[in-house]
Design a protein around this motif. Structure first.
Motif, mmCIF file in Angstrom:
data_model
loop_
_atom_site.group_PDB
_atom_site.id
_atom_site.type_symbol
_atom_site.label_atom_id
_atom_site.label_comp_id
_atom_site.label_asym_id
_atom_site.label_seq_id
_atom_site.Cartn_x
_atom_site.Cartn_y
_atom_site.Cartn_z
ATOM 1 N N LEU A 3 0.341 -1.414 -0.022
ATOM 2 C CA LEU A 3 -0.038 0.051 0.002
ATOM 3 C C LEU A 3 0.965 0.919 -0.148
ATOM 4 O O LEU A 3 1.913 0.876 0.525
ATOM 5 N N ASN A 4 0.769 2.140 -0.630
ATOM 6 C CA ASN A 4 1.301 3.542 -0.672
ATOM 7 C C ASN A 4 1.030 4.086 0.336
ATOM 8 O O ASN A 4 -0.405 4.654 1.074
ATOM 9 N N ASP A 28 -1.022 7.460 -0.042
ATOM 10 C CA ASP A 28 -2.974 7.620 -0.538
ATOM 11 C C ASP A 28 -3.388 6.614 0.801
ATOM 12 O O ASP A 28 -4.640 6.762 0.224
ATOM 13 N N ILE A 29 -3.315 6.044 1.611
ATOM 14 C CA ILE A 29 -3.337 5.442 2.171
ATOM 15 C C ILE A 29 -5.050 5.489 3.280
ATOM 16 O O ILE A 29 -5.079 7.039 3.434
ATOM 17 N N ASN A 30 -6.285 5.372 2.786
ATOM 18 C CA ASN A 30 -7.375 5.589 3.778
ATOM 19 C C ASN A 30 -8.069 4.665 4.783
ATOM 20 O O ASN A 30 -7.141 3.558 4.250
ATOM 21 N N THR A 31 -8.705 4.478 5.583
ATOM 22 C CA THR A 31 -9.559 3.225 6.539
ATOM 23 C C THR A 31 -9.545 2.283 5.561
ATOM 24 O O THR A 31 -9.516 0.835 5.955
ATOM 25 N N GLU A 32 -10.463 2.782 4.664
ATOM 26 C CA GLU A 32 -10.771 1.408 3.900
ATOM 27 C C GLU A 32 -9.551 0.705 3.529
ATOM 28 O O GLU A 32 -10.297 -1.034 3.379
ATOM 29 N N THR A 33 -9.275 1.520 2.165
ATOM 30 C CA THR A 33 -8.180 0.024 1.505
ATOM 31 C C THR A 33 -6.894 0.178 2.616
ATOM 32 O O THR A 33 -7.108 -1.391 2.493
ATOM 33 N N LEU A 34 -6.685 0.369 3.559
ATOM 34 C CA LEU A 34 -6.239 0.038 4.929
ATOM 35 C C LEU A 34 -6.695 -1.608 5.698
ATOM 36 O O LEU A 34 -6.406 -2.825 5.420
ATOM 37 N N LYS A 59 -9.362 -3.336 3.961
ATOM 38 C CA LYS A 59 -9.071 -4.465 2.803
ATOM 39 C C LYS A 59 -8.248 -5.078 3.378
ATOM 40 O O LYS A 59 -8.110 -6.417 3.320
ATOM 41 N N GLY A 60 -7.216 -3.738 2.826
ATOM 42 C CA GLY A 60 -5.023 -5.010 3.275
ATOM 43 C C GLY A 60 -5.073 -5.719 3.605
ATOM 44 O O GLY A 60 -4.990 -6.790 4.312
ATOM 45 N N GLU A 98 -7.290 -8.839 4.645
ATOM 46 C CA GLU A 98 -6.831 -10.092 3.133
ATOM 47 C C GLU A 98 -5.800 -10.812 3.900
ATOM 48 O O GLU A 98 -5.430 -12.095 3.436
#
Lengths: 504, 504
Positions: B393-394, B397-403, B405-406, B409
């Protein structure tokens, strides 16, 4: 070590039982893993290394099966492994006749040049036939293709086929080619010849391996050659060491195990021990398993020289012992070569410079008088000579004076002993014994069903991609188009400028 | 592991006492050899490896002296070695200000693009200055040039300077360049860019190292640069492993010691052990010694995501602890990272993908969520992701959702765990521990006063000789002359023939 084919050199095949999936993360627990190992050895001196590994793997509890032809030069049963034989359409007499070709060539005579070339070719053909037949009988006796991960044990394959298949770059500017006898420091002329050798190699390889390529295609029913099959190998156990060979780039699946037979030593039998003992020490003289006796005229040259030195000489010689053997010479059908070289009384080693012998000489720091014949022997000899640990003589040109001079030099000039001592210290200073390394990597391949993570990605590239020729072509085109457009543009500009000026 | 300079990365220097000439041919007797070792470590995370080797060498009885600046990031005294400091014109506040540049860059804001670039450049300049000053003060404090055999411990030097100096070919067709994030399997476009990178590398290197080259020239009083000095190195202890990096050609004096810190582990302190225990396991979150806290807005993104997972989270964080820390999160100024990862409850590792962290994650088979920033981190992360053991992840650019989700996963998709387990088995399956290997080769260099026999001969060639350009030029000339002569000859023949025909 003289000759090897793609197949007979590419050998022990390992198959795990699947229990490698059990829960272990630490090396310690790996020792509980046991599997099956199929060993397909190369005959002749390479057998020494194969046997050592097969025995050690068996001793550790793996089930080891060694496959060999019914008739062999020196392979046979041993401790801790089973043998499985396949029929071959030749007998011991045939093998002897192939081997005797070595002796034929050495016969001094007023043979014309073409006759000698013809003999050389006959020898090459006889050995090739022998290898081809053996390979065919091995393959077509098997009922199915095995598809097992592969570990190769080898000294090297002509044409650098091993390096090519493993994906090691071999820049011709400092990696000397097979049969050149060059070191890694070459003059311009040598680099020129070396580069030419590198350029003709691909063609030469095609010719050298066409029959093996044919056997491969027939057997697998696919359009692949020896090189492609070899590039599937997981680990290459290379009987090399940088005290013998020159530093060169290697891929990570190449493991150096040169000197594998060095530490397998025993005390000499009491009678031999008492015979070699004496203030002047002794000379060990062997020419490898391929040449066990010599034409009479060469034998007498050696005997005449030996008569004039104070050292005793142990000579491995299977031929008829001549009548006029001097008192200080003992001719024996078999000698414990490594044990003799390990003896503190060993003063010199007369050797054909096969890799096993050279490594044993290195291991025990014995100066060498080398009489190389074929295969990797001339290269080995040139490498040792370049390090100042011995001298090279041509056995065909030898006479009592040159031999005596050379022998006295390696025995009495202390620089040879000093150099070989230093090189020996480097060779022996290692963290893991070559046999231990070989066994470890064989077990590694069994545990992990291969070693894909160490394989070069170049196998997935076409040769023009590997050399980036497609990229270079594109870049060149772009540059050319750019230059042409610029030129055209400038032309137009100039023309307009000129026209303008004219109008003014 | 982020940044290294030629000098600070090229470090432990070993000098033998001369007693290596005593009579020994077997490795066993080598253990009696003791000597002096001078260690000049790189500050920051590389210190981990240097300290391990210095302590082990001292424990074995060698006299070990570690040279370090008066003010350092994390270097310091330890067991079994002496320290020697040299004055530097900076204090802890200066170092903190250099380090805080990392944090500045991560600050989320509506900064214009040029502002960001400027900040990046300021950071680069600050770190370069720091390294230049340290190198100068070290060198010009010493009273004389040492002329000792050298062992380098490093992760890699920008520009492939390590590979170039050691003489390893790096074909751009399958050896990805620094900072590209490519694997060894590249598309045409990737190979194109990689080849372009390889082509501009020499120029880029000149620029990157010109000040170090200047320091080298000033210090040695000779016209040599960093690359030439480095090519004198005897052994390169490379913190690499083919479970992280891709198989590539290496010269024999390169020894792989990736994962050197993996086996140095201890049980967790009881309070921490009881805190992390629980059915859902825990997540380890560290960003290396260079970035110990984060801008507030990024911190709150992480905290918000952590609030929504059942796992506990141990976060190394030296900044001010916010008020709204969820119950399952523990922020600590220092964490026993390797011990935590070795704990069976570790479910994921959030890391900046510095090489030490990645190797620890690999060693203990923990799936990774990687937020690389600079240096080798983006490459490390791309390599691990290409093996399916984690995701990248960058952090900007990170936000709570992407973090979230990752994170979910890597924790819940069992493929990550399976892949990292397989890779970990390969990584941990080795005959010799990396620390043992490092110590062995350091002692080897001390015993033999270097390791010349492993050095590439290309150092004695000009670059055009290395690429055989002189040979190619000659061959091309010969071919051209031959073609021209043949053409001329044929022209003459044709003309004569035509004349003859006309006469008939």
């Amino acid at each position: 070590a003289e000759r090897r084919s793609w197949f007979t050199a590419a050998e022990p095949k390992a198959q795990g039982r699947g229990c490698f999936l059990s829960n272990h993360t630490k090396p310690a627990s790996f020792s509980q893993f046991l599997g099956n190992l199929l060993v397909v050895p190369m005959d002749g001196s390479p057998w020494v290394g194969f046997k050592a590994i097969a025995q050690e793997m068996g001793r550790r509890g793996h089930r080891v099966t060694v496959v060999m032809p019914e008739t062999t030069i020196r392979m046979g049963p041993g401790k801790h492994y089973d043998t499985l034989t396949y029929p071959v359409p030749y007998d011991k007499t045939y093998i002897d006749s192939v081997m005797s070709k070595h002796k034929d060539i050495m016969k001094k005579s007023s043979q014309p040049f073409m006759e000698k070339i013809k003999k050389r070719f006959t020898q090459f053909q006889a050995i090739s036939d022998f290898l081809h037949i053996t390979a065919e009988k091995l393959l077509f006796n098997a009922t199915r293709k095995l598809g097992l991960p592969t570990v190769n044990l080898l000294r090297g394959i002509p044409c650098h086929l091993d390096m090519k298949s493993a994906g090691c770059p071999s820049p011709p500017s400092y990696v000397p080619r097979f049969f050149t006898g060059y070191t890694d420091k070459m003059s311009f002329k040598e680099r020129l010849i070396n580069t030419l050798m590198a350029l003709v190699e691909p063609l030469f390889c095609r010719l050298l391996y066409w029959r093996f390529d044919q056997i491969t295609r027939d057997f697998l029913g696919e359009n692949v050659g020896v090189a492609e099959v070899l590039s599937d190998s997981d680990i290459w156990l290379l009987r090399s060491d940088f005290t013998l060979d020159f530093p060169r780039p290697l891929m990570p699946n190449i493991v150096l195990v040169g000197g594998i037979n060095c530490n397998v030593k025993h005390p000499l039998p009491p009678d031999l021990d008492s015979w070699v003992s004496g203030q002047h020490g002794f000379v060990v003289f062997t020419l490898g398993s391929m040449v066990s006796d010599l034409p009479e005229e060469i034998t007498s040259v050696f005997l005449e020289a030996f008569r004039q030195i104070p050292q005793k000489v142990i000579w491995r010689y299977t031929g008829k012992v001549p009548d006029n053997v001097p008192e200080n010479v003992k001719m024996m059908k078999w000698v414990p070569q490594n044990d003799l070289l390990a003896h503190p009384g060993a003063r010199a080693f007369i050797t054909h410079a096969g890799s096993h012998g050279v490594f044993e000489g290195l291991c025990h720091a014995v100066p060498m008088l080398m009489v190389p014949r074929n295969g990797d022997q001339p290269d080995n000899a040139a490498r040792m000579a370049s390090r100042g640990v011995g001298i090279v003589l041509n056995i065909l040109d030898i006479n009592t004076e040159t031999l005596l001079k050379g022998l006295k030099e390696v025995i009495n000039d202390s620089r040879y002993k000093e150099n070989v001592k230093k090189l020996s210290d480097l060779h022996n200073d290692r963290l893991s014994d070559p046999l231990e390394l070989s066994v470890y990597w064989t077990e590694f391949v069994m545990r992990h069903k291969g070693a894909k993570h160490l394989k070069s990605a170049l196998h997935e590239l076409y040769w023009f991609q590997y050399f980036s020729l497609d990229v270079i072509a594109l870049l060149t085109t772009v540059v050319l188009v750019f230059v042409m457009l610029t030129a055209k543009c400038m032309k137009l500009c100039f023309r307009k400028l000129r026209r303008k000026r004219k109008q003014e």
